[in-house]
Design a protein around this motif. Sequence first.
Motif, PDB file in Angstrom:
ATOM      1  N   ARG A 193      11.493 -17.511   2.166  1.00 30.96           N
ATOM      2  CA  ARG A 193      10.212 -18.214   2.191  1.00 30.96           C
ATOM      3  C   ARG A 193      10.117 -19.217   1.035  1.00 30.96           C
ATOM      4  NH1 ARG A 193       5.270 -16.797   4.491  1.00 30.96           N
ATOM      5  NH2 ARG A 193       6.051 -14.717   5.008  1.00 30.96           N
ATOM      6  N   LYS A 194      10.762 -18.896  -0.089  1.00 36.30           N
ATOM      7  CA  LYS A 194      10.712 -19.790  -1.251  1.00 36.30           C
ATOM      8  C   LYS A 194      11.212 -21.185  -0.898  1.00 36.30           C
ATOM      9  CE  LYS A 194      14.015 -19.945  -4.302  1.00 36.30           C
ATOM     10  NZ  LYS A 194      14.967 -19.657  -5.405  1.00 36.30           N
ATOM     11  N   TYR A 195      12.313 -21.247  -0.140  1.00 35.80           N
ATOM     12  CA  TYR A 195      12.871 -22.544   0.237  1.00 35.80           C
ATOM     13  C   TYR A 195      11.992 -23.250   1.269  1.00 35.80           C
ATOM     14  CZ  TYR A 195      17.052 -20.964  -2.194  1.00 35.80           C
ATOM     15  OH  TYR A 195      17.922 -20.518  -3.151  1.00 35.80           O
ATOM     16  N   VAL A 196      11.407 -22.469   2.155  1.00 36.59           N
ATOM     17  CA  VAL A 196      10.493 -23.042   3.153  1.00 36.59           C
ATOM     18  C   VAL A 196       9.307 -23.703   2.456  1.00 36.59           C
ATOM     19  CG1 VAL A 196       8.902 -22.477   5.031  1.00 36.59           C
ATOM     20  CG2 VAL A 196      11.182 -21.429   4.965  1.00 36.59           C
ATOM     21  N   ASP A 197       8.758 -23.004   1.463  1.00 33.85           N
ATOM     22  CA  ASP A 197       7.633 -23.564   0.712  1.00 33.85           C
ATOM     23  C   ASP A 197       8.062 -24.798  -0.087  1.00 33.85           C
ATOM     24  OD1 ASP A 197       6.066 -21.546   1.710  1.00 33.85           O
ATOM     25  OD2 ASP A 197       6.208 -20.291  -0.088  1.00 33.85           O
ATOM     26  N   GLU A 198       9.272 -24.734  -0.654  1.00 35.45           N
ATOM     27  CA  GLU A 198       9.751 -25.858  -1.452  1.00 35.45           C
ATOM     28  C   GLU A 198       9.946 -27.108  -0.598  1.00 35.45           C
ATOM     29  OE1 GLU A 198      13.498 -26.857  -4.466  1.00 35.45           O
ATOM     30  OE2 GLU A 198      12.972 -24.770  -4.017  1.00 35.45           O
ATOM     31  N   LEU A 199      10.373 -26.901   0.639  1.00 39.18           N
ATOM     32  CA  LEU A 199      10.542 -28.031   1.547  1.00 39.18           C
ATOM     33  C   LEU A 199       9.193 -28.545   2.050  1.00 39.18           C
ATOM     34  CD1 LEU A 199      12.897 -29.668   2.799  1.00 39.18           C
ATOM     35  CD2 LEU A 199      12.732 -28.159   4.804  1.00 39.18           C
ATOM     36  N   GLY A 200       8.150 -27.736   1.895  1.00 31.59           N
ATOM     37  CA  GLY A 200       6.811 -28.145   2.305  1.00 31.59           C
ATOM     38  C   GLY A 200       6.544 -27.979   3.780  1.00 31.59           C
ATOM     39  N   LEU A 201       7.204 -27.027   4.424  1.00 25.46           N
ATOM     40  CA  LEU A 201       6.987 -26.815   5.847  1.00 25.46           C
ATOM     41  C   LEU A 201       5.651 -26.121   6.086  1.00 25.46           C
ATOM     42  CD1 LEU A 201      10.484 -25.619   7.164  1.00 25.46           C
ATOM     43  CD2 LEU A 201       9.374 -27.839   7.499  1.00 25.46           C
ATOM     44  N   THR A 202       4.889 -26.655   7.029  1.00 22.24           N
ATOM     45  CA  THR A 202       3.625 -26.043   7.431  1.00 22.24           C
ATOM     46  C   THR A 202       3.586 -25.956   8.952  1.00 22.24           C
ATOM     47  OG1 THR A 202       2.504 -28.203   7.435  1.00 22.24           O
ATOM     48  CG2 THR A 202       2.387 -26.890   5.409  1.00 22.24           C
ATOM     49  N   PHE A 203       2.635 -25.195   9.452  1.00 23.30           N
ATOM     50  CA  PHE A 203       2.521 -24.954  10.892  1.00 23.30           C
ATOM     51  C   PHE A 203       2.464 -26.274  11.663  1.00 23.30           C
ATOM     52  CE2 PHE A 203       0.031 -24.326  14.752  1.00 23.30           C
ATOM     53  CZ  PHE A 203       0.677 -23.237  15.322  1.00 23.30           C
ATOM     54  N   GLY A 204       3.341 -26.390  12.663  1.00 21.96           N
ATOM     55  CA  GLY A 204       3.356 -27.567  13.527  1.00 21.96           C
ATOM     56  C   GLY A 204       4.320 -28.656  13.105  1.00 21.96           C
ATOM     57  N   ASP A 205       4.939 -28.522  11.918  1.00 23.18           N
ATOM     58  CA  ASP A 205       5.898 -29.538  11.470  1.00 23.18           C
ATOM     59  C   ASP A 205       7.115 -29.566  12.392  1.00 23.18           C
ATOM     60  OD1 ASP A 205       4.409 -30.393   9.337  1.00 23.18           O
ATOM     61  OD2 ASP A 205       5.461 -29.177   7.835  1.00 23.18           O
ATOM     62  N   ARG A 206       7.604 -30.782  12.652  1.00 24.74           N
ATOM     63  CA  ARG A 206       8.817 -30.943  13.445  1.00 24.74           C
ATOM     64  C   ARG A 206      10.035 -30.839  12.523  1.00 24.74           C
ATOM     65  NH1 ARG A 206       8.140 -29.898  18.454  1.00 24.74           N
ATOM     66  NH2 ARG A 206      10.083 -31.029  18.920  1.00 24.74           N
ATOM     67  N   ILE A 207      11.103 -30.251  13.064  1.00 22.29           N
ATOM     68  CA  ILE A 207      12.300 -29.970  12.268  1.00 22.29           C
ATOM     69  C   ILE A 207      13.537 -30.440  13.019  1.00 22.29           C
ATOM     70  CG2 ILE A 207      13.789 -28.110  11.409  1.00 22.29           C
ATOM     71  CD1 ILE A 207      11.337 -26.466  10.897  1.00 22.29           C
ATOM     72  N   LYS A 208      14.448 -31.036  12.284  1.00 28.12           N
ATOM     73  CA  LYS A 208      15.792 -31.284  12.783  1.00 28.12           C
ATOM     74  C   LYS A 208      16.649 -30.106  12.336  1.00 28.12           C
ATOM     75  CE  LYS A 208      19.648 -34.565  12.464  1.00 28.12           C
ATOM     76  NZ  LYS A 208      20.139 -35.811  11.793  1.00 28.12           N
ATOM     77  N   LEU A 209      17.159 -29.366  13.301  1.00 24.75           N
ATOM     78  CA  LEU A 209      17.849 -28.109  13.019  1.00 24.75           C
ATOM     79  C   LEU A 209      19.280 -28.165  13.548  1.00 24.75           C
ATOM     80  CD1 LEU A 209      17.672 -25.051  12.137  1.00 24.75           C
ATOM     81  CD2 LEU A 209      17.045 -24.585  14.524  1.00 24.75           C
ATOM     82  N   THR A 210      20.225 -27.819  12.678  1.00 25.80           N
ATOM     83  CA  THR A 210      21.626 -27.752  13.072  1.00 25.80           C
ATOM     84  C   THR A 210      22.147 -26.346  12.818  1.00 25.80           C
ATOM     85  OG1 THR A 210      21.965 -30.077  12.506  1.00 25.80           O
ATOM     86  CG2 THR A 210      23.936 -28.696  12.733  1.00 25.80           C
ATOM     87  N   VAL A 211      22.715 -25.747  13.857  1.00 23.58           N
ATOM     88  CA  VAL A 211      23.321 -24.422  13.745  1.00 23.58           C
ATOM     89  C   VAL A 211      24.710 -24.485  14.365  1.00 23.58           C
ATOM     90  CG1 VAL A 211      23.149 -21.984  14.341  1.00 23.58           C
ATOM     91  CG2 VAL A 211      21.064 -23.301  13.928  1.00 23.58           C
ATOM     92  N   GLU A 212      25.696 -24.097  13.592  1.00 19.96           N
ATOM     93  CA  GLU A 212      27.084 -24.077  14.075  1.00 19.96           C
ATOM     94  C   GLU A 212      27.483 -25.435  14.658  1.00 19.96           C
ATOM     95  OE1 GLU A 212      30.651 -21.825  14.322  1.00 19.96           O
ATOM     96  OE2 GLU A 212      28.793 -21.523  13.240  1.00 19.96           O
TER      97      GLU A 212
END
Length: 309
Positions: free
Chosen positions: A233-252
């Motif tokens: 959660r610490k990193y999530v807060d540091e990035l400033g993510l809040t409910f409804g934010d759009r994310i570019k996500l890369t996995v594998e």
Amino acid sequence: MQVVGRSKSGGEEMRMKRIVLLALILVFAGVLVLSHSSVQRTSNGIIAFITDWGSRDWYVGAVKGVALSIFPEATIVDITHDVPPFELEEGAATLWFSSREFPSGTVFVAVVDPGVGTERRPLVVHTENDMFFVGPDNGLFTYVMLDFGVKAVYQITNESFMKPPVSYTFHGRDIFTPTAANLAAGRKVSDVGPEITDYIMFDVGAAYIENGIIYGEVMNHDQYGNLRTNVTRKYVDELGLTFGDRIKLTVEGKTIETVFVNTYGDVEVGEFLTYVASTDQFAIAINWGNAREYFDADIGSEVIIEKIK
């Protein structure tokens, strides 16, 4: 009269001696009981199991029988016996997630042990929060040691903590469980064997943020295919993510665009979502779907998280 008087005095003296003797016996018995009671012992009488044995065979029943033969008053908890066979990191994560919810004094038997019968050592880990973890020296206790801190680690060598004869292939029954039951009953952890410092731990990669992007990896997945990462959660807060934010996500190596929400029902069936799981880790899922299968991801798969501005 004098003879009768002496007899009365002698009888009174005998009664007093008996009372004193009885009192001494009761005090001594009380000391023995108290020394093994939950008031005095560090353990609380709970023995919790996590293994990769499954439920098809007789292994689980056998170890419970051993535990109850040694300490009939034990409270036995089955966390799971369905860790994927030989998956040490999966077992370590499952142990960590579940043990955080137990009270101090709990004794855990953790067995994911492909090296059973070899030179790998049997251990007891005593953590700073006064929990006890009994199992093989193969990294299985890495996450609990990192999170809870370590008071001491002991190699189990004292045969009085074991169930003879000790087999080569079932240390869960013959070493780990009897040791755990003895600890739960109140025996001193330092009596199991010598303290060691060269125990095995995984090389755990830490998540980090660089140029506004979080880099982490998959730490655990459940039967629904939800992926939990080492991003807290610490990193999530540091990035400033809040409910409804759009994310570019890369996995594998596979990239999608998704949303950060609170729970599965915040998106339509079949849609991706990201959220902070109940374990306080950034997680990836598909509502009524399987994110692990989609990404072909496993423990250690790279995860990259970027907030779309």
